[in-house]
Design a protein around this motif. Structure first.
Motif, short mmCIF file in Angstrom:
data_model
loop_
_atom_site.label_atom_id
_atom_site.label_comp_id
_atom_site.label_asym_id
_atom_site.label_seq_id
_atom_site.Cartn_x
_atom_site.Cartn_y
_atom_site.Cartn_z
N ALA A 3 0.84 -1.21 0.00
CA ALA A 3 0.00 0.00 0.00
C ALA A 3 0.87 1.25 0.00
CB ALA A 3 -0.93 -0.02 1.21
N VAL A 4 1.92 1.23 0.84
CA VAL A 4 2.81 2.39 0.92
C VAL A 4 3.47 2.63 -0.44
CG1 VAL A 4 4.99 3.20 1.88
CG2 VAL A 4 3.24 2.27 3.38
N LEU A 5 3.97 1.55 -1.07
CA LEU A 5 4.65 1.70 -2.35
C LEU A 5 3.68 2.18 -3.43
CD1 LEU A 5 7.09 -1.32 -2.51
CD2 LEU A 5 7.62 1.11 -2.28
N THR A 56 2.85 5.80 -2.93
CA THR A 56 3.98 6.66 -3.28
C THR A 56 4.10 6.80 -4.79
OG1 THR A 56 5.05 5.78 -1.34
CG2 THR A 56 6.42 7.03 -2.86
N VAL A 57 4.04 5.66 -5.48
CA VAL A 57 4.18 5.70 -6.94
C VAL A 57 3.06 6.52 -7.56
CG1 VAL A 57 4.12 4.29 -9.02
CG2 VAL A 57 5.46 3.54 -7.04
N ALA A 58 1.82 6.27 -7.08
CA ALA A 58 0.68 6.99 -7.64
C ALA A 58 0.82 8.49 -7.42
CB ALA A 58 -0.62 6.48 -7.01
N PRO A 84 1.32 11.81 4.83
CA PRO A 84 -0.04 11.88 4.29
C PRO A 84 -0.08 12.28 2.82
CG PRO A 84 0.06 12.92 6.43
CD PRO A 84 1.47 12.60 6.04
N SER A 85 0.78 13.22 2.43
CA SER A 85 0.77 13.62 1.03
C SER A 85 1.37 12.54 0.15
CB SER A 85 1.57 14.91 0.84
OG SER A 85 0.88 15.97 1.40
N LEU A 86 2.46 11.94 0.61
CA LEU A 86 3.20 11.01 -0.25
C LEU A 86 2.52 9.65 -0.33
CD1 LEU A 86 5.77 10.70 -1.93
CD2 LEU A 86 6.92 9.87 0.11
N PHE A 87 2.17 9.08 0.82
CA PHE A 87 1.66 7.71 0.81
C PHE A 87 0.16 7.64 0.55
CE2 PHE A 87 4.99 7.16 4.32
CZ PHE A 87 6.01 7.10 3.39
N LEU A 88 -0.59 8.57 1.15
CA LEU A 88 -2.04 8.38 1.17
C LEU A 88 -2.75 9.04 0.01
CD1 LEU A 88 -2.86 8.68 4.95
CD2 LEU A 88 -2.42 6.67 3.57
#
Lengths: 401, 353
Positions: B25-27, B30-32, B308-312
Motif C-alpha cells: 500500500a505504501v509503495l 507513493t508511486v501513484a 499523508p501527502s506522499l503515501f495516502l
C-alpha cells in the motif's frame, strides 16, 4: 394480646387520619413517570456545559445565561429554583459522564446543555433514556435534530441548526466577498464535519468550486503540512469551523505558508471567544467568523446585558449566553404549564407531559427572538451574522436575511 | 523446501501477508502520488523542513526517555509533564510579564535566554523532585511498579499545573525578531524553524559531548552498564541517576521553549501528545541510544509531515492529514518488524531485557 390490638387500632387510626389530611391523592399517570417536589423543596434544574479546558469561555458564558434566567424567575409555583451543574467538556466522553451523573438524580427535572455537539450526541441519548429533557443552548450540528441520525425524543435546542449557518456563510463568501474557490478543514467533530459539509454543498450549489476538504485531529499543533497541501489547490478562502486551540494554530500558521498570504480565513461560532483572540494574536485580524446575531434590540436583551454586567462585571464572553437564558426560560415555562400542585404546595410533574409541553412551545418570547419548536426539537428563531475580527474585536459586518 | 512450508504456522503466514500488504500500500500510494505529482519541488522541501522542525522537538524530548531508560530500564511516562511544567511556568511568570514591557522587543535574545533558563530550571526541579519522591523508594521494586508510578506522576503533574495556572490556553507572546523567513537558494525557511533546528542540533551535540567526554558522562555510562559494579568502583549511583533525570529534564525544558516559539500556545495538557510521540521516536531509534533517539525523532517528524501527502494521497484517501498519527505508528510497526531493537538499538543483553 391487649397491647397488640391497641397498637393495631392506633395504627389504623393513624393511617386514616393521614389519608384524610392529604386530600385527594395525586396519582401519576404519566407514561415515563413523575417528579414529586415536597412543599419546602426546590425545583431542581441541571446544566451540563464545558467549563474547563480550551473552550471554557463557551460554557461559562452559557452558565451565566442559565444563572441569570434562574435569578430572573426567582420562584416556580412558590418553589425556589436550584441549579446543579456538571462539566461536560467538549467531547463525547465528557457529555456522557456529565449527563450520566446528572440523570442519576431522580429529583432533577431537566437539563440545559451541552455546548459542543460532540458532547450532545451521547448526552441526548442518555437524558432521553432516563426520561429527562435536554435543551441545548449551542449544539448546532444538524444530525442532532435529524430523526434518521442522532435525534432522541427528549432533545431540544434553542440555537440555530447549522444547515442555516453553513448556508449563510457560503452565501456571504460567494455573493458578498465574491469568492469562487474555497477549501475547508474540519477536526472530525460532528459540529465541524457537518458544518463544513453544509458550507461546501451550498457553495457548489451557488456556482463556486471547493478545491479540497481536509481534516485534522483535535490536539494537533503542526498545521503547516496540511496548509501547504491546501495552498497547492489555490483557494481564495479557507473555511475551518473548528475550536479555539486548533483554530488558533491554523490562523497563525496560514500566514506563514507561501501561497496563502492573501487567502481569506473564515470560521464559525466555536471560535467566538477572547481566548481565540489571545491564541491567534494579530494574525486573527481580518478573519470572518459566523455566529448567531447578538444585536438583541428587545427590552429583554437590554435588561439581560445590564444584569450580566452588574453580576459578573464584564460583557458576555462568547455567543450563546442568550440562547442558554432562553433554553432555561422555556424549560421553566413548560414546568409551570404541566405541574399539578396540591393544596399543601407539593408539585407533581409528569415527565412525558413536560416533553410534550416543550415540543409544543409556540411563540415563546425570548432574547434571541420568538421561539417555536418543530417536531424534532429545533426551537430557534435563527439569525446568522458574519463578524470580522478587527483590532481583536468581533465586528458584525453582514447579517443573513 | 517442502519441510519449511509444512512448518509454517498460520499466524506467521498472516503476519507476512500483513507486512506485504502494508508495504504494498505504501509503495503503491507513493508511486501513484509521484506519477500524478500535484506538488512542486519547493512544496516537497517545505514538507521536509516542517518535518525536520517538528522532528527536532520530538528528538529533544525523546532523549529524556532514552537517557532514563539507559540508566534505570524504566519508561518515565511523566517526562511529557517535565516538558510542560517548564515552559508553562516560564510563560506565566516570565514571558508574559516581560512581553508587556519594552524589554521584550528591544532585547529579544536576552529575554528568550531568561525564559529558557527559567523553563529548564523548573523542568529540572520537577524532575528531581519526582525522582526523589516517586521513583527512588521503588528502585528495587519489580519493574512494573515504577512504570505505573510514572503514569500516576504524569497525571499528578498535569492536574497540579491545571490547578495552578488554569485549564485554558495561555498564549506565548510572539517574538518580533523571529517573524519572516530566511531564504536559502529559493527555499523559504521560517526564522522560528531555523532557531528550533539550530538550537536542537547544538543541544544534541552538547549532550553527546557531555555523555562521551566528561567524567560525569562516563559515570552515567558505567551505571547504565552495571549498577552494582559501578557502585563498587566508587560511583555514587543515586547521584548519577539524579543527574540523568536532570539532564533529560533540562533538554525537555529547552524543547518547551522551542515548542512555544513554533506553536505559541501553552496549556496543562500540552505534554501528553509530544510525550507519546517522543516515546515512539525513542523506540523507533532504539531505546537507550542517544543518537537513536535523535534519529527516531527526525524520522517521525518527517513521516508525519510528508507521509499523508506522499503515501495516502496516491491511494485516493480524502482528508489524509487526519491520518498522520496512523502513519507515524505504522512506520513504527514496520521498523520494529524488521529491526525489533530499533534503528540504532543494540540487541538487549539478558540482564537488560
Amino acid at each position: 394480646m391487649k397491647k397488640i390490638s391497641a397498637l393495631i387500632i392506633v395504627s389504623i387510626l393513624a393511617v386514616m387520619l393521614l389519608t384524610a389530611c392529604g386530600g385527594p391523592q395525586f396519582e401519576c399517570e404519566d407514561a415515563i413517570g413523575c417528579v414529586d417536589i415536597a412543599p419546602e423543596d426546590p425545583v431542581r434544574i441541571g446544566w451540563a456545559l464545558v467549563i474547563s479546558g480550551p473552550n471554557e469561555t463557551l460554557g461559562v458564558d452559557s452558565q451565566r445565561g442559565v444563572e441569570i434566567a434562574a435569578e430572573d424567575k426567582g420562584k416556580v409555583l412558590d418553589h425556589a429554583i436550584e441549579l446543579v451543574g456538571e462539566d461536560s467538556l467538549c467531547s463525547a466522553e465528557g457529555g456522557q459522564t456529565a449527563v450520566t451523573k446528572l440523570t442519576s438524580d431522580p429529583s432533577l427535572i431537566g437539563i440545559v446543555g451541552t455546548n459542543c455537539s460532540s458532547a450532545g450526541e451521547p448526552a441526548s441519548k442518555i437524558a432521553s433514556d432516563a426520561g429527562m429533557v435536554l435543551i441545548s443552548p449551542s449544539n448546532t450540528a444538524p444530525s442532532l435534530t435529524n430523526p434518521d441520525k442522532t435525534w432522541n425524543p427528549g432533545y431540544l435546542r434553542s440555537c440555530h441548526n447549522d444547515n442555516i449557518q453553513g448556508a449563510a456563510m457560503a452565501n456571504f463568501a460567494y455573493n458578498e466577498l465574491g469568492v469562487r474557490k474555497a477549501a475547508t478543514i474540519h477536526d472530525g467533530s460532528p459540529y465541524a464535519d457537518q458544518l463544513q459539509q453544509v458550507f461546501a454543498d451550498k457553495f457548489v450549489e451557488l456556482g463556486g468550486e471547493i478545491t479540497t476538504q481536509e481534516a485534522i485531529n483535535t490536539g494537533d499543533t503542526d498545521m503547516r503540512p496540511v496548509l501547504t497541501k491546501i495552498a497547492v489547490t489555490g483557494p481564495e478562502l479557507i473555511y475551518y469551523p473548528i475550536f479555539i486551540a486548533e483554530g488558533g494554530h491554523i490562523t497563525v500558521q496560514a500566514k506563514e505558508i507561501s501561497g496563502l498570504e492573501d487567502t481569506i480565513l473564515s470560521g464559525a461560532d466555536g471560535m467566538i471567544s477572547p481566548d481565540f483572540i489571545a491564541a491567534a494574536g494579530d494574525e486573527a485580524n481580518g478573519m470572518y467568523i459566523s455566529g448567531p446575531d447578538l444585536a438583541f434590540d428587545n427590552p429583554l436583551g437590554q435588561a439581560f446585558l445590564q444584569k450580566h454586567r452588574t453580576k459578573y462585571g464584564e460583557d458576555p464572553l462568547s455567543a450563546f449566553h442568550a440562547h442558554a437564558y432562553d433554553a432555561t426560560m422555556m424549560l421553566i415555562a413548560a414546568i409551570e404549564k404541566v405541574a399539578v400542585q396540591d393544596e399543601d404546595g407539593t408539585l407533581h410533574i409528569g415527565r412525558q407531559a413536560l416533553r410534550d409541553a416543550l415540543y409544543a412551545t409556540k411563540d415563546h418570547e425570548g432574547i434571541t427572538g420568538t421561539l417555536t419548536c418543530n417536531q424534532y426539537g429545533d426551537c430557534a428563531d435563527p439569525l446568522i451574522t458574519v463578524n470580522q475580527i478587527q483590532e481583536g474585536e468581533y465586528v458584525p459586518v453582514w447579517t443573513a436575511d | 523446501m517442502r519441510e519449511r512450508l509444512q512448518n509454517l504456522d498460520p499466524l506467521s503466514v498472516v503476519l507476512w501477508l500483513l507486512r506485504a500488504a502494508i508495504l504494498g500500500a505504501v509503495l503503491w500510494g507513493t508511486v501513484a502520488t509521484i506519477l500524478n505529482n500535484p506538488y512542486s519541488a519547493e512544496n516537497w522541501l517545505d514538507f521536509l523542513v516542517f518535518g525536520v522542525a517538528q522532528g527536532s522537538l520530538y528528538a529533544l524530548i525523546a532523549l529524556g526517555y532514552t537517557l532514563v531508560y539507559g540508566v534505570l530500564f524504566m519508561i518515565n511516562f511523566a517526562h511529557g509533564e517535565f516538558f510542560m511544567s517548564g515552559i508553562f511556568t516560564a510563560t506565566v511568570f516570565v514571558a508574559i510579564p516581560l512581553s508587556e514591557t519594552a524589554f521584550w522587543d528591544s532585547h529579544p535574545v536576552l529575554s528568550l535566554l531568561v525564559v529558557a533558563l527559567v523553563a529548564m530550571a523548573t523542568s529540572v526541579g520537577i524532575a528531581v523532585l519526582t525522582e526523589r519522591v516517586a521513583y527512588r523508594p521503588l528502585r528495587h521494586a519489580p519493574r512494573l511498579v515504577p512504570l505505573i508510578t510514572a503514569i500516576g506522576a504524569s497525571f499528578f503533574w498535569q492536574y497540579f499545573f491545571r490547578g495552578l495556572y488554569g485549564s485554558g490556553i495561555t498564549a506565548f507572546p510572539p517574538v518580533e525578531m523571529l517573524k519572516g523567513s530566511l531564504i536559502v537558494g529559493g527555499l523559504e525557511i521560517l526564522w522560528t524553524q531555523v532557531v528550533v533546528i539550530v538550537a536542537s542540533v547544538l543541544l544534541l551535540i552538547g549532550l553527546y559531548i557531555f555523555v562521551m567526554r566528561t567524567k560525569t558522562g562516563k559515570a552515567m555510562r558505567a551505571v547504565a552498564e552495571d549498577k552494582q559494579v559501578a557502585a563498587l568502583m566508587g560511583i555514587d549511583v543515586d547521584r548519577v541517576i539524579v543527574i540523568t533525570f536532570a539532564t533529560g529534564a533540562a533538554l525537555a525544558g529547552a524543547a518547551g521553549l522551542l515548542y512555544a516559539l513554533l506553536f505559541r500556545q501553552v496549556h496543562f495538557f500540552m505534554g501528553f501528545f509530544p510525550g507519546i510521540k517522543a516515546f515512539t521516536a525513542a523506540v523507533l531509534g532504539g531505546i537507550g541510544s542517544v543518537p537513536g533517539a535523535a534519529l527516531g525523532g527526525l524520522f517521525l517528524g518527517m513521516f508525519e509531515s510528508i507521509g499523508p501527502s506522499l503515501f495516502l494521497e496516491g491511494l485516493g484517501i480524502p482528508a489524509a492529514y487526519q491520518l498522520k498519527d496512523v502513519i507515524a505508528f505504522t512506520m513504527l510497526v514496520l521498523v520494529l518488524i524488521v529491526r525489533p531493537q530499533g534503528i540504532l538499538g543494540e540487541r538487549l543483553a539478558e540482564k537488560k531485557a
